[in-house]
Scaffold this motif. Structure first.
Motif, PDB file in Angstrom:
ATOM      1  N   PRO A  56       0.731  -1.073  -0.052  1.00 44.58           N
ATOM      2  CA  PRO A  56      -0.005  -0.134  -0.041  1.00 44.58           C
ATOM      3  C   PRO A  56       0.848   1.223  -0.022  1.00 44.58           C
ATOM      4  CG  PRO A  56      -0.817  -1.516   1.811  1.00 44.58           C
ATOM      5  CD  PRO A  56       0.545  -2.150   1.260  1.00 44.58           C
ATOM      6  N   ASN A  57       2.199   1.101   0.525  1.00 48.98           N
ATOM      7  CA  ASN A  57       2.818   2.456   0.517  1.00 48.98           C
ATOM      8  C   ASN A  57       3.129   2.925  -0.979  1.00 48.98           C
ATOM      9  OD1 ASN A  57       3.837   2.677   3.422  1.00 48.98           O
ATOM     10  ND2 ASN A  57       4.591   0.454   3.135  1.00 48.98           N
ATOM     11  N   TYR A  58       3.025   2.026  -2.009  1.00 51.85           N
ATOM     12  CA  TYR A  58       3.282   2.580  -3.385  1.00 51.85           C
ATOM     13  C   TYR A  58       2.248   3.648  -3.504  1.00 51.85           C
ATOM     14  CZ  TYR A  58       7.228  -0.233  -5.173  1.00 51.85           C
ATOM     15  OH  TYR A  58       8.453  -0.653  -5.355  1.00 51.85           O
ATOM     16  N   PHE A  59       1.078   3.155  -3.173  1.00 51.51           N
ATOM     17  CA  PHE A  59      -0.112   3.838  -3.683  1.00 51.51           C
ATOM     18  C   PHE A  59      -0.829   5.111  -2.796  1.00 51.51           C
ATOM     19  CE2 PHE A  59      -0.328  -0.847  -4.574  1.00 51.51           C
ATOM     20  CZ  PHE A  59       0.281  -0.672  -6.034  1.00 51.51           C
ATOM     21  N   VAL A  60       0.151   5.363  -1.773  1.00 53.50           N
ATOM     22  CA  VAL A  60      -0.110   6.823  -1.069  1.00 53.50           C
ATOM     23  C   VAL A  60       1.008   7.724  -1.358  1.00 53.50           C
ATOM     24  CG1 VAL A  60      -1.344   5.698   0.620  1.00 53.50           C
ATOM     25  CG2 VAL A  60       1.157   5.840   1.095  1.00 53.50           C
ATOM     26  N   PHE A  61       2.004   7.194  -2.216  1.00 49.02           N
ATOM     27  CA  PHE A  61       3.034   7.872  -2.618  1.00 49.02           C
ATOM     28  C   PHE A  61       2.629   9.065  -3.576  1.00 49.02           C
ATOM     29  CE2 PHE A  61       6.772   8.618  -5.628  1.00 49.02           C
ATOM     30  CZ  PHE A  61       7.861   8.766  -4.650  1.00 49.02           C
ATOM     31  N   THR A  62       3.413  10.250  -3.474  1.00 46.61           N
ATOM     32  CA  THR A  62       3.158  11.273  -4.517  1.00 46.61           C
ATOM     33  C   THR A  62       4.125  11.891  -4.979  1.00 46.61           C
ATOM     34  OG1 THR A  62       2.944  13.016  -2.752  1.00 46.61           O
ATOM     35  CG2 THR A  62       0.744  11.689  -2.678  1.00 46.61           C
ATOM     36  N   VAL A  67      -1.778  -4.794  -9.843  1.00 47.30           N
ATOM     37  CA  VAL A  67      -1.789  -3.749  -8.721  1.00 47.30           C
ATOM     38  C   VAL A  67      -3.228  -4.084  -8.009  1.00 47.30           C
ATOM     39  CG1 VAL A  67      -0.009  -2.262  -9.289  1.00 47.30           C
ATOM     40  CG2 VAL A  67      -2.327  -1.956  -9.936  1.00 47.30           C
ATOM     41  N   PRO A  68      -3.367  -3.793  -6.622  1.00 48.55           N
ATOM     42  CA  PRO A  68      -4.826  -3.967  -6.248  1.00 48.55           C
ATOM     43  C   PRO A  68      -5.772  -2.936  -6.804  1.00 48.55           C
ATOM     44  CG  PRO A  68      -3.088  -3.938  -4.432  1.00 48.55           C
ATOM     45  CD  PRO A  68      -2.545  -3.425  -5.834  1.00 48.55           C
ATOM     46  N   ARG A  69      -6.947  -3.259  -6.858  1.00 49.63           N
ATOM     47  CA  ARG A  69      -7.805  -2.112  -7.299  1.00 49.63           C
ATOM     48  C   ARG A  69      -7.734  -0.818  -6.612  1.00 49.63           C
ATOM     49  NH1 ARG A  69     -11.787  -2.879 -11.127  1.00 49.63           N
ATOM     50  NH2 ARG A  69     -11.542  -5.111 -11.085  1.00 49.63           N
ATOM     51  N   PHE A  70      -7.754  -0.819  -5.552  1.00 48.64           N
ATOM     52  CA  PHE A  70      -7.758   0.522  -4.694  1.00 48.64           C
ATOM     53  C   PHE A  70      -6.613   1.410  -5.019  1.00 48.64           C
ATOM     54  CE2 PHE A  70      -5.179  -2.287  -1.777  1.00 48.64           C
ATOM     55  CZ  PHE A  70      -3.888  -1.373  -1.681  1.00 48.64           C
ATOM     56  N   ALA A  71      -5.727   0.850  -6.159  1.00 48.76           N
ATOM     57  CA  ALA A  71      -4.535   1.929  -6.496  1.00 48.76           C
ATOM     58  C   ALA A  71      -5.126   2.579  -7.868  1.00 48.76           C
ATOM     59  CB  ALA A  71      -3.352   0.935  -6.868  1.00 48.76           C
ATOM     60  N   ASN A  98      -6.462   5.138  -8.640  1.00 55.45           N
ATOM     61  CA  ASN A  98      -6.386   6.611  -8.897  1.00 55.45           C
ATOM     62  C   ASN A  98      -5.024   7.230  -8.424  1.00 55.45           C
ATOM     63  OD1 ASN A  98      -8.822   7.031 -10.467  1.00 55.45           O
ATOM     64  ND2 ASN A  98      -9.980   6.702  -8.578  1.00 55.45           N
ATOM     65  N   SER A  99      -4.074   6.128  -7.819  1.00 55.53           N
ATOM     66  CA  SER A  99      -2.910   6.596  -7.145  1.00 55.53           C
ATOM     67  C   SER A  99      -1.800   7.300  -8.264  1.00 55.53           C
ATOM     68  CB  SER A  99      -2.161   5.533  -6.499  1.00 55.53           C
ATOM     69  OG  SER A  99      -1.627   4.672  -7.590  1.00 55.53           O
ATOM     70  N   TYR A 100      -1.076   8.181  -7.392  1.00 55.75           N
ATOM     71  CA  TYR A 100      -0.222   9.045  -8.468  1.00 55.75           C
ATOM     72  C   TYR A 100       0.822   8.048  -9.472  1.00 55.75           C
ATOM     73  CZ  TYR A 100       4.352  11.509  -9.347  1.00 55.75           C
ATOM     74  OH  TYR A 100       5.411  11.886  -9.873  1.00 55.75           O
ATOM     75  N   VAL A 101       1.263   6.943  -8.673  1.00 54.59           N
ATOM     76  CA  VAL A 101       2.094   6.083  -9.186  1.00 54.59           C
ATOM     77  C   VAL A 101       1.442   5.445 -10.606  1.00 54.59           C
ATOM     78  CG1 VAL A 101       3.264   3.951  -9.171  1.00 54.59           C
ATOM     79  CG2 VAL A 101       3.692   5.485  -7.386  1.00 54.59           C
ATOM     80  N   ILE A 102       0.342   4.808 -10.376  1.00 57.78           N
ATOM     81  CA  ILE A 102      -0.443   4.222 -11.505  1.00 57.78           C
ATOM     82  C   ILE A 102      -0.780   5.368 -12.296  1.00 57.78           C
ATOM     83  CG2 ILE A 102      -2.423   2.851 -12.152  1.00 57.78           C
ATOM     84  CD1 ILE A 102      -0.086   1.374 -10.445  1.00 57.78           C
ATOM     85  N   ARG A 103      -1.383   6.431 -12.262  1.00 62.33           N
ATOM     86  CA  ARG A 103      -1.336   7.283 -13.175  1.00 62.33           C
ATOM     87  C   ARG A 103      -0.404   7.735 -13.983  1.00 62.33           C
ATOM     88  NH1 ARG A 103      -2.573  11.814 -10.847  1.00 62.33           N
ATOM     89  NH2 ARG A 103      -2.491  11.376  -8.711  1.00 62.33           N
ATOM     90  N   THR A 104       0.853   7.929 -13.118  1.00 62.19           N
ATOM     91  CA  THR A 104       2.070   8.399 -13.925  1.00 62.19           C
ATOM     92  C   THR A 104       2.516   7.170 -14.685  1.00 62.19           C
ATOM     93  OG1 THR A 104       2.818   9.595 -12.046  1.00 62.19           O
ATOM     94  CG2 THR A 104       4.705   8.893 -13.548  1.00 62.19           C
TER      95      THR A 104
END
Length: 296
Positions: free
Chosen positions: A94-100, A128-132, A134-140
């Motif tokens: 989860p730390n990947y998906f709170v990273f900005t 990656v998990p579905r909750f990721a 809209n995360s910054y990492v996945i959008r990037t």
């Protein structure tokens, strides 16, 4: 006799409650599963990042190249990433998906993201998990590299009756508890119906690197194959995504229990669908997967 009846009834009631909670969890957390990519080969290799993977890469690189590869977390820090060109990559931390964009406390995540953007010039599926979503990492990643196909997976934990759990596993609505990313990686390869799965670099020897300091703070040296022990410090084990609370020793060993229990549940599921998993790690504490040793 009475005791057996009591235990049987208690077990049934517990399974019933866990099953109902699982259905509620799936209803809240999961969405229609995305189809998993078809396997490219009949045999795959899952590469954990434990120190023993160094031996495998040095002595069995030709074997790995003959199989479909699955890598996890920060494998991209290694020069072997560009050399092996893995077809699959899995991140569930989860730390990947709170990273900005402005985060400064996780240079390892930034390094992995940079590798995805600049090095991946081959087709690669990233799970990656579905909750990721809209995360910054996945959008990037989605905006910056069309070679990477992002596959969102349902990460809800299924417990309860075996028949229910296995049905949810097969359909992709849920998975077993994946306290370590290797369990999630093996689960996905089982569902992609590989005939044989080899596991490497799964030392799972965290307990060897646990220490406690004079203020009773639990510390761990989290060592990976791409690092030298002398360069990796013992650091607090945080229990929340904002890294403000640290784990107790009891909590840490409960976490280890969950990790090894995950392998037991995984083995049971793999056996039920006829997929063979061999643990070929040169060092490993996993006792629920059949061990094999590759010949040099």
């Amino acid at each position: 006799m009475i005791e057996r009846v009591y235990k049987s009834g208690a077990q049934f009631l517990n399974s019933l409650i866990e099953s109902l909670l699982t259905l509620l969890r799936v209803l809240i957390q999961s969405r229609m599963p995305m189809p998993l990519p078809h396997r490219r080969q009949a045999v795959c290799s899952v590469l954990g990042n434990g120190p023993s993977l160094r031996d495998t890469l040095e002595n069995h690189l030709d074997f790995l190249k003959q199989t479909e590869l699955v890598c996890v977390n920060n494998f991209a820090h290694s020069p072997y990433f560009a050399q092996l060109r893995p077809q699959n990559y899995i991140i569930v931390d989860p730390n990947y998906f709170v990273f900005t964009e402005t985060s400064t406390d996780r240079p390892d995540i930034r390094q992995t993201l940079q590798a995805f953007q600049t090095e991946v010039d081959w087709p690669m599926s990233l799970y990656v998990p579905r909750f990721a979503r809209n995360s910054y990492v996945i959008r990037t990643i989605q905006a910056g590299n069309p070679n990477i196909q992002v596959v969102f997976i349902n990460h809800a934990i299924a417990r309860g009756f075996q028949w229910l759990r296995h049905k949810l596993y097969r359909s992709g609505w849920a998975m077993m508890q994946s306290q370590t990313v290797v369990v999630a990686a093996l689960f996905l390869t089982v569902n992609r119906k590989f005939d044989v799965i080899y596991l490497f670099g799964a030392d799972q020897s965290w307990h060897e690197q646990i220490r406690i300091d004079e203020s009773n703070q639990v510390l761990m040296q989290q060592l990976h194959f791409y690092e030298q022990a002398k360069d990796v410090a013992y650091e607090p084990i945080y229990s929340d995504k904002h890294r403000t609370r640290t784990d107790s020793m009891a909590a840490q060993f409960l976490s280890l229990h969950k990790a090894f229990r995950g392998y037991e549940v995984l083995r049971e599921y793999a056996d039920s669908v006829g997929v063979r998993i061999f643990n070929a790690s040169t060092k490993s504490y996993i006792d629920s997967l059949e061990r094999v040793k590759l010949q040099n």
